[in-house]
Design an enzyme around this catalytic site. Structure first.
Site, PDB file in Angstrom:
ATOM      1  N   GLU A  34     -69.281  -7.975  -3.457  1.00 56.81           N
ATOM      2  CA  GLU A  34     -68.839  -9.371  -3.674  1.00 56.81           C
ATOM      3  C   GLU A  34     -68.778  -9.878  -2.097  1.00 56.81           C
ATOM      4  OE1 GLU A  34     -66.151  -9.607  -7.428  1.00 56.81           O
ATOM      5  OE2 GLU A  34     -65.146  -8.963  -5.704  1.00 56.81           O
ATOM      6  N   CYS A  77     -64.852   1.663  -1.297  1.00 57.71           N
ATOM      7  CA  CYS A  77     -64.277   1.873   0.187  1.00 57.71           C
ATOM      8  C   CYS A  77     -63.672   3.196   0.265  1.00 57.71           C
ATOM      9  CB  CYS A  77     -63.314   0.627   0.746  1.00 57.71           C
ATOM     10  SG  CYS A  77     -62.644   0.863   2.370  1.00 57.71           S
ATOM     11  N   CYS A  91     -58.338 -11.932   0.365  1.00 54.75           N
ATOM     12  CA  CYS A  91     -58.513 -10.872   1.025  1.00 54.75           C
ATOM     13  C   CYS A  91     -57.865  -9.724   0.116  1.00 54.75           C
ATOM     14  CB  CYS A  91     -57.621 -10.810   2.270  1.00 54.75           C
ATOM     15  SG  CYS A  91     -58.762 -11.213   3.525  1.00 54.75           S
TER      16      CYS A  91
HETATM   17  N1  SAH Z   1     -61.593  -2.324   5.794  1.00 53.02           N
HETATM   18  C1  SAH Z   1     -61.592  -3.435   6.644  1.00 53.02           C
HETATM   19  C2  SAH Z   1     -61.740  -4.958   6.050  1.00 53.02           C
HETATM   20  C3  SAH Z   1     -61.615  -5.115   4.652  1.00 53.02           C
HETATM   21  S1  SAH Z   1     -60.255  -5.705   4.104  1.00 53.02           S
HETATM   22  C4  SAH Z   1     -60.013  -3.654   6.942  1.00 53.02           C
HETATM   23  O1  SAH Z   1     -59.225  -2.816   6.428  1.00 53.02           O
HETATM   24  O2  SAH Z   1     -59.790  -4.320   8.058  1.00 53.02           O
HETATM   25  C5  SAH Z   1     -59.881  -7.397   4.909  1.00 53.02           C
HETATM   26  C6  SAH Z   1     -58.481  -7.521   5.132  1.00 53.02           C
HETATM   27  O3  SAH Z   1     -57.524  -7.965   3.941  1.00 53.02           O
HETATM   28  C7  SAH Z   1     -57.754  -6.206   5.854  1.00 53.02           C
HETATM   29  O4  SAH Z   1     -56.868  -6.795   6.678  1.00 53.02           O
HETATM   30  C8  SAH Z   1     -56.799  -5.614   4.655  1.00 53.02           C
HETATM   31  O5  SAH Z   1     -55.884  -5.072   5.090  1.00 53.02           O
HETATM   32  C9  SAH Z   1     -56.483  -7.051   4.048  1.00 53.02           C
HETATM   33  N2  SAH Z   1     -55.986  -6.586   2.587  1.00 53.02           N
HETATM   34  C10 SAH Z   1     -56.412  -5.769   1.803  1.00 53.02           C
HETATM   35  N3  SAH Z   1     -55.615  -5.750   0.583  1.00 53.02           N
HETATM   36  C11 SAH Z   1     -54.961  -6.869   0.581  1.00 53.02           C
HETATM   37  C12 SAH Z   1     -54.105  -7.441  -0.106  1.00 53.02           C
HETATM   38  N4  SAH Z   1     -53.953  -7.113  -1.500  1.00 53.02           N
HETATM   39  N5  SAH Z   1     -53.488  -8.635   0.303  1.00 53.02           N
HETATM   40  C13 SAH Z   1     -53.551  -9.205   1.409  1.00 53.02           C
HETATM   41  N6  SAH Z   1     -54.481  -8.823   2.078  1.00 53.02           N
HETATM   42  C14 SAH Z   1     -55.071  -7.521   1.753  1.00 53.02           C
END
Ligand code: SAH
Length: 390
Positions: free
Chosen positions: A106, A126, A357
């Site tokens: 996505e 991931c 996110c």
């Molecule tokens: N793998 C990378 C990028 C993908 S996620 C990383 O971890 O940075 C993008 C952002 O969303 C990251 O900061 C991640 O920690 C956050 N994220 C993941 N799940 C989330 C959730 N359920 N609520 C809020 N942020 C979340």
């Protein structure tokens, strides 16, 4: 080059057919010449690709009898729209893509006053297994190729240019690697993507370094490599806890690279690039939102070239966790600011379409009827060449 740790060795299976966007300009010219065409046709193909032109009939600067063959050979359609979902009065659009092997990813396009940002995926699934993240629950299916990653940004740029989002035609200004996957675990292809995003048109999307953000769980050797690359994009580190004890559980790779090492690597990046990094911190009720953790985080970051981006947790299906209540959020912000740390709370776009996110989890959408778009002829997967670390 030093041997990289196992975490970089994601499966290669299912890699798509060769695409112009996987190749350097020279490689593309050679490929075109090998097909029996003048090398400059590669430049014409690149111009069409980065403008989002996919229909050979529109490539009128190519001889009519070569368009089909050149397109099939170098611009195979790698991303098929399964569906679009819009939210926020048509200013946010999530797209579910099917890849040539059936894998689903996505991307999310968000329009704001004066800018438009696309959040792109770098892997199908991931492997980082963060327990609060929907993608993390799926496990890793495979790395995306450079062309599959770049294609998401190109499609977003074309959607903006064509006025597909509410508000009329516009320009894609920002790209964030905050969709599915850990970008630095797919390093070589993400680096190629950065080149494509930053290279001026017609050989790229011509974005500025500061408007491209790579977000990582904190793969320290890869942050150090990125530091050496000289592509001074914005770095975001998903910290989520200031202490190793809690971070070991929220971001499991922390058992390998600790908070202190991750922050050291980010500091080195900031020193080299002169660019402030951001610390992503999902506020989870009674898990990481206590005042003492705000103070710990404040002490960790005080005086550093860092900015904290707090994200109230977007709960994922079946999660036992919840977002921090507003008073706890406010207290957290106040304590960080009192420690002298620049802090903002992120606006969470697209929540109602599971596009915020950490909510991206394409697997639940397989049964949805898809928009019928022609699938490319699938060629055997090719080695991408010069990948170095894979
Ligand atoms: N793998 C990378 C990028 C993908 S996620 C990383 O971890 O940075 C993008 C952002 O969303 C990251 O900061 C991640 O920690 C956050 N994220 C993941 N799940 C989330 C959730 N359920 N609520 C809020 N942020 C979340």
């Amino acid at each position: 080059m030093t041997a990289l740790p196992l975490v970089f060795d994601a499966p290669r299976r299912g890699m798509p057919p060769r695409h112009l966007a996987d190749l350097t300009r020279e490689e593309a010219r050679t490929a075109v010449a090998e097909l029996g065409h003048p090398a400059f046709r590669a430049d014409q193909l690149a111009r069409h690709f980065y403008r989002g032109v996919t229909d050979p009939a529109q490539m009128t600067d190519l001889p009519a009898d070569t368009r089909q063959a050149l397109t099939e050979a170098l611009l195979p359609g790698l991303l098929t729209v399964v569906r679009h979902q819009t939210a926020d009065d048509g200013r946010t659009r999530k797209t579910l893509w099917r890849l040539h092997d059936g894998a689903l990813v996505e991307s999310v396009l968000m329009r704001y006053p004066g800018r438009a940002t696309v959040c792109i995926s770098s892997q199908a699934g991931c492997g980082m297994a963060c327990p609060f993240c929907a993608t993390g629950q799926q496990g890793l299916t495979r790395n995306l190729s450079a062309a599959e990653i770049i294609g998401q940004a190109v499609a977003a740029a074309a959607a903006m240019a064509n006025g597909e989002l509410d508000g009329g035609p516009g320009r894609l200004s920002n790209v964030v690697f905050m969709g599915m996957g850990e970008p630095l675990a797919n390093y070589a292809r993400v680096r190629k993507t950065l080149d494509a995003l930053l290279t001026p048109a017609p050989h790229g999307l011509g974005l500025s370094q500061r408007s491209v953000t790579v977000s990582t769980v904190g793969l320290v050797p890869a942050i150090r490599r990125l530091t050496e690359e000289g592509r001074n994009v914005t770095l975001a580190v998903s910290l989520h806890a200031p202490d190793d004890e809690l971070r070991d559980t929220l971001v499991p790779i922390n058992t390998r690279w600790k908070v202190g090492e991750v922050i050291d690597a980010a500091d080195a990046y900031a020193r080299k690039t002169g660019r402030r990094y951001s610390i992503e911190y999902a506020l989870i009720r009674d898990v990481n939102d206590q005042p003492f953790r705000a103070d710990l985080l404040g002490r960790l970051l005080a005086g550093k070239l860092a900015h904290v981006n707090l994200i109230p947790l977007n709960p994922t299906p079946g999660s036992k966790w919840d977002a921090s209540p507003l008073p706890a959020q406010r207290e957290f912000v106040a304590r960080l600011r009192a420690a002298g740390v620049a802090t903002t709370v992120r606006d969470t776009r697209g929540q109602d379409i599971d596009g915020a996110c950490g909510q991206l989890a394409a697997a639940d959408s397989v049964s949805v009827p898809s928009v019928a778009l022609p699938m490319p002829a699938v060629e055997p997967p090719v080695e991408l060449g010069a990948e170095g670390d894979e």
